[in-house]
Motif scaffolding. Structure first.
Motif, PDB file in Angstrom:
ATOM      1  N   MET A   1       9.527   2.077  -2.900  1.00  0.00           N
ATOM      2  CA  MET A   1       8.678   1.220  -2.493  1.00  0.00           C
ATOM      3  C   MET A   1       9.056   0.476  -1.294  1.00  0.00           C
ATOM      4  O   MET A   1      10.201   0.435  -0.688  1.00  0.00           O
ATOM      5  CB  MET A   1       8.434  -0.016  -3.670  1.00  0.00           C
ATOM      6  N   ILE A   2       7.975  -0.125  -0.581  1.00  0.00           N
ATOM      7  CA  ILE A   2       8.238  -0.984   0.594  1.00  0.00           C
ATOM      8  C   ILE A   2       8.307  -2.384   0.478  1.00  0.00           C
ATOM      9  O   ILE A   2       7.590  -2.944  -0.393  1.00  0.00           O
ATOM     10  CB  ILE A   2       6.948  -0.762   1.809  1.00  0.00           C
ATOM     11  N   LEU A   3       9.222  -3.029   1.004  1.00  0.00           N
ATOM     12  CA  LEU A   3       9.528  -4.461   0.959  1.00  0.00           C
ATOM     13  C   LEU A   3       8.778  -5.300   2.054  1.00  0.00           C
ATOM     14  O   LEU A   3       9.050  -4.843   3.338  1.00  0.00           O
ATOM     15  CB  LEU A   3      10.950  -4.648   0.843  1.00  0.00           C
ATOM     16  N   SER A   4       7.939  -6.090   1.953  1.00  0.00           N
ATOM     17  CA  SER A   4       7.521  -6.719   3.233  1.00  0.00           C
ATOM     18  C   SER A   4       8.126  -8.147   3.135  1.00  0.00           C
ATOM     19  O   SER A   4       8.229  -8.938   2.220  1.00  0.00           O
ATOM     20  CB  SER A   4       5.909  -7.024   3.171  1.00  0.00           C
ATOM     21  N   MET A   5       8.960  -8.639   4.150  1.00  0.00           N
ATOM     22  CA  MET A   5       9.729  -9.827   4.320  1.00  0.00           C
ATOM     23  C   MET A   5       9.482 -10.846   5.244  1.00  0.00           C
ATOM     24  O   MET A   5       9.675 -10.429   6.390  1.00  0.00           O
ATOM     25  CB  MET A   5      11.172  -9.315   3.956  1.00  0.00           C
ATOM     26  N   CYS A   6       8.967 -11.756   5.030  1.00  0.00           N
ATOM     27  CA  CYS A   6       8.896 -12.849   5.973  1.00  0.00           C
ATOM     28  C   CYS A   6      10.184 -13.826   5.793  1.00  0.00           C
ATOM     29  O   CYS A   6      10.507 -14.209   4.906  1.00  0.00           O
ATOM     30  CB  CYS A   6       7.400 -13.726   5.997  1.00  0.00           C
ATOM     31  N   LEU A   7      10.991 -14.262   6.891  1.00  0.00           N
ATOM     32  CA  LEU A   7      12.011 -14.841   6.833  1.00  0.00           C
ATOM     33  C   LEU A   7      11.894 -16.420   7.554  1.00  0.00           C
ATOM     34  O   LEU A   7      11.133 -16.511   8.278  1.00  0.00           O
ATOM     35  CB  LEU A   7      13.181 -13.982   7.547  1.00  0.00           C
TER      36      LEU A   7
ATOM     37  N   GLN B   1       9.320  -5.486 -11.510  1.00  0.00           N
ATOM     38  CA  GLN B   1       9.139  -4.317 -12.467  1.00  0.00           C
ATOM     39  C   GLN B   1       7.560  -4.383 -12.750  1.00  0.00           C
ATOM     40  O   GLN B   1       7.164  -3.236 -12.811  1.00  0.00           O
ATOM     41  CB  GLN B   1      10.058  -4.410 -13.667  1.00  0.00           C
ATOM     42  N   ALA B   2       7.160  -5.447 -12.980  1.00  0.00           N
ATOM     43  CA  ALA B   2       5.881  -5.320 -13.382  1.00  0.00           C
ATOM     44  C   ALA B   2       4.935  -4.918 -12.291  1.00  0.00           C
ATOM     45  O   ALA B   2       3.777  -4.265 -12.620  1.00  0.00           O
ATOM     46  CB  ALA B   2       5.343  -6.787 -13.955  1.00  0.00           C
ATOM     47  N   VAL B   3       5.280  -5.451 -10.919  1.00  0.00           N
ATOM     48  CA  VAL B   3       4.338  -4.924  -9.818  1.00  0.00           C
ATOM     49  C   VAL B   3       4.538  -3.708  -9.601  1.00  0.00           C
ATOM     50  O   VAL B   3       3.565  -2.824  -9.568  1.00  0.00           O
ATOM     51  CB  VAL B   3       5.142  -5.516  -8.581  1.00  0.00           C
ATOM     52  N   ALA B   4       5.730  -3.057  -9.836  1.00  0.00           N
ATOM     53  CA  ALA B   4       5.908  -1.321  -9.876  1.00  0.00           C
ATOM     54  C   ALA B   4       5.155  -0.784 -10.874  1.00  0.00           C
ATOM     55  O   ALA B   4       4.290   0.228 -10.655  1.00  0.00           O
ATOM     56  CB  ALA B   4       7.335  -1.017  -9.593  1.00  0.00           C
ATOM     57  N   ASP B   5       5.128  -1.393 -12.021  1.00  0.00           N
ATOM     58  CA  ASP B   5       4.476  -0.657 -13.287  1.00  0.00           C
ATOM     59  C   ASP B   5       2.942  -0.637 -12.980  1.00  0.00           C
ATOM     60  O   ASP B   5       2.126   0.125 -13.501  1.00  0.00           O
ATOM     61  CB  ASP B   5       4.975  -1.294 -14.489  1.00  0.00           C
ATOM     62  N   ALA B   6       2.473  -1.609 -12.210  1.00  0.00           N
ATOM     63  CA  ALA B   6       1.056  -1.971 -11.835  1.00  0.00           C
ATOM     64  C   ALA B   6       0.681  -0.787 -11.008  1.00  0.00           C
ATOM     65  O   ALA B   6      -0.618  -0.712 -10.723  1.00  0.00           O
ATOM     66  CB  ALA B   6       0.658  -2.908 -11.509  1.00  0.00           C
ATOM     67  N   GLY B   7       1.507  -0.229 -10.181  1.00  0.00           N
ATOM     68  CA  GLY B   7       1.244   0.798  -9.478  1.00  0.00           C
ATOM     69  C   GLY B   7       1.124   0.533  -7.974  1.00  0.00           C
ATOM     70  O   GLY B   7       0.874   1.362  -7.225  1.00  0.00           O
ATOM     71  N   PHE B   8       1.626  -0.760  -7.507  1.00  0.00           N
ATOM     72  CA  PHE B   8       1.799  -1.266  -6.111  1.00  0.00           C
ATOM     73  C   PHE B   8       2.774  -0.258  -5.712  1.00  0.00           C
ATOM     74  O   PHE B   8       3.990  -0.101  -6.147  1.00  0.00           O
ATOM     75  CB  PHE B   8       2.188  -2.593  -6.332  1.00  0.00           C
ATOM     76  N   ARG B   9       2.624  -0.080  -4.508  1.00  0.00           N
ATOM     77  CA  ARG B   9       3.796   0.850  -3.754  1.00  0.00           C
ATOM     78  C   ARG B   9       4.679  -0.074  -2.482  1.00  0.00           C
ATOM     79  O   ARG B   9       5.472   0.320  -1.972  1.00  0.00           O
ATOM     80  CB  ARG B   9       2.880   1.734  -2.685  1.00  0.00           C
ATOM     81  N   GLY B  10       4.349  -1.541  -2.602  1.00  0.00           N
ATOM     82  CA  GLY B  10       5.158  -2.536  -1.891  1.00  0.00           C
ATOM     83  C   GLY B  10       5.210  -3.855  -2.843  1.00  0.00           C
ATOM     84  O   GLY B  10       4.552  -3.997  -3.471  1.00  0.00           O
ATOM     85  N   LEU B  11       6.064  -4.547  -2.336  1.00  0.00           N
ATOM     86  CA  LEU B  11       6.401  -5.724  -3.064  1.00  0.00           C
ATOM     87  C   LEU B  11       6.470  -6.748  -1.628  1.00  0.00           C
ATOM     88  O   LEU B  11       7.192  -6.659  -0.739  1.00  0.00           O
ATOM     89  CB  LEU B  11       7.580  -5.904  -3.720  1.00  0.00           C
ATOM     90  N   ALA B  12       5.645  -7.943  -1.557  1.00  0.00           N
ATOM     91  CA  ALA B  12       5.926  -9.044  -0.689  1.00  0.00           C
ATOM     92  C   ALA B  12       6.618  -9.938  -1.132  1.00  0.00           C
ATOM     93  O   ALA B  12       6.290 -10.597  -2.135  1.00  0.00           O
ATOM     94  CB  ALA B  12       4.256  -9.182  -0.154  1.00  0.00           C
ATOM     95  N   ILE B  13       7.610 -10.606  -0.266  1.00  0.00           N
ATOM     96  CA  ILE B  13       8.272 -11.869  -0.636  1.00  0.00           C
ATOM     97  C   ILE B  13       8.034 -12.617   0.591  1.00  0.00           C
ATOM     98  O   ILE B  13       8.743 -12.351   1.872  1.00  0.00           O
ATOM     99  CB  ILE B  13       9.804 -11.332  -0.761  1.00  0.00           C
ATOM    100  N   PRO B  14       7.906 -13.889   0.490  1.00  0.00           N
ATOM    101  CA  PRO B  14       7.603 -14.595   1.484  1.00  0.00           C
ATOM    102  C   PRO B  14       9.105 -15.464   1.449  1.00  0.00           C
ATOM    103  O   PRO B  14       9.215 -16.800   0.838  1.00  0.00           O
ATOM    104  CB  PRO B  14       6.694 -15.857   1.030  1.00  0.00           C
ATOM    105  N   GLY B  15      10.101 -14.909   2.119  1.00  0.00           N
ATOM    106  CA  GLY B  15      11.460 -14.966   2.086  1.00  0.00           C
ATOM    107  C   GLY B  15      11.795 -16.626   2.619  1.00  0.00           C
ATOM    108  O   GLY B  15      12.876 -17.201   1.989  1.00  0.00           O
TER     109      GLY B  15
END
Length: 315
Positions: free
Chosen positions: A163-169, A112-126
């Motif tokens: 938002m866009i999710l960047s996911m590495c699996l 939520q903080a990432v979204a509030d900061a104005g980022f349009r995507g979230l990266a998760i090193p899954g």
């Protein structure tokens, strides 16, 4: 041809720990990486700063119009710097925020903080979620399942916010099945699967075919030259893998990514894609889709500059 890099990294300094081991910027492009000294970036980046300005110089030379900047915990959290980059170079970069998942962190609040900061995507090193330390002592570990209620709530929040999710699996079929469930439960969530589905591992096909699970799933090739490093340029097996992935899901679901700057310790930035432009095994239309057209549509790049070819002095 419009070229977009769908997987890159930026940082001011690396200063973190992963699995109890140190990652820390040194000088001359070197870092301590998991307690070992390595050449992290090219040696002419003597201060260890992997800045947007140096990357833009590389992009302009290589005629790369825009780049997606993702994050990984091995570089430490770069949210503050990437906010500045996005504000300063809005037409050239799409930057992803990152949240902490380790040590019992409230990752929903972090997202939520990432979204509030104005980022349009979230990266998760899954792949890092397969073994997560529960405290900074790193004596106990748990697996965070992508289809858990807590993570599913986070994915639905990303979907609702567009938002866009960047996911590495990881090379883990159970995690890939969990990701398929996320895609099915969040049909409007845009998802970019990184590292070209870990192309050199047994899970390559399963990861790529995640693009068949939903209308908004793409596969990006960040790190493909690293994964085929032992073969080296011009990476004929990488070309074959791109063609194979296109047979499975269509070239419309594939995007090029460089994994800059780590990959350019072995090759130049331009070499990380020109093995594709020089290939006779791909059509010009497929090259255009893979190298830029698909990413422009997926990430919404606009106002990209025209970057003319500049002749090398040595030509």
């Amino acid at each position: 041809m419009t070229i977009i890099d769908a997987h890159s990294h930026l940082w001011l300094r690396q200063d973190t720990k992963v699995d109890g081991k140190t990652i820390k910027t040194l000088t001359n492009g070197r870092s301590i990486f998991l307690d070992e000294e390595v050449q992290m970036i090219p040696p002419f980046m003597i201060d260890g700063v992997n800045s947007a300005e140096v990357f833009l110089s590389n992009m302009n030379y290589a005629q790369v119009g825009g780049a997606v900047v993702v994050q990984e915990i091995i570089d430490g959290n770069q949210n503050e710097y990437l906010k500045e980059v996005q504000a300063k170079y809005a037409d050239r970069f799409f930057t992803m925020g990152m949240t902490e998942f380790r040590y019992g962190a409230d990752f929903m609040a972090g997202a939520q903080a990432v979204a509030d900061a104005g980022f349009r995507g979230l990266a998760i090193p899954g792949h890092r979620l397969l073994s997560v330390p529960t405290s900074e002592s790193e004596k106990e570990f748990v697996t965070l399942h992508l289809n858990s209620p807590e993570l599913m709530e986070m994915f639905k929040m990303l979907e609702q916010k567009g938002m866009i999710l960047s996911m590495c699996l990881g090379d883990d079929e159970a995690q890939i099945r969990e990701m398929a469930e996320v895609i099915q439960e969040c049909p409007d969530l845009k998802v970019a699967i990184g590292h070209f589905g870990m192309v050199t591992t047994p899970s390559f096909e399963s990861q790529v075919k995640l693009a068949l699970e939903g209308k908004n799933v793409m596969i990006e090739s960040g790190g493909i030259t690293w994964l085929y490093n032992s073969e080296f340029y011009p990476y004929p097996s990488a070309i074959k893998s791109i063609k194979q992935a296109a047979d499975w899901v269509g070239m419309e679901r594939l995007m090029w990514g460089s994994d800059y700057p780590r990959t350019i310790t072995a090759i130049t930035y331009k070499m990380s894609y020109d093995f594709i432009t020089k290939s006779k095994e791909l059509s010009e239309a497929d090259k255009a889709k893979f190298l830029g057209e698909n990413a422009v549509q997926f990430y919404g790049f606009k106002n990209l500059p025209e970057l003319p070819y500049i002749k090398n002095m040595s030509e």
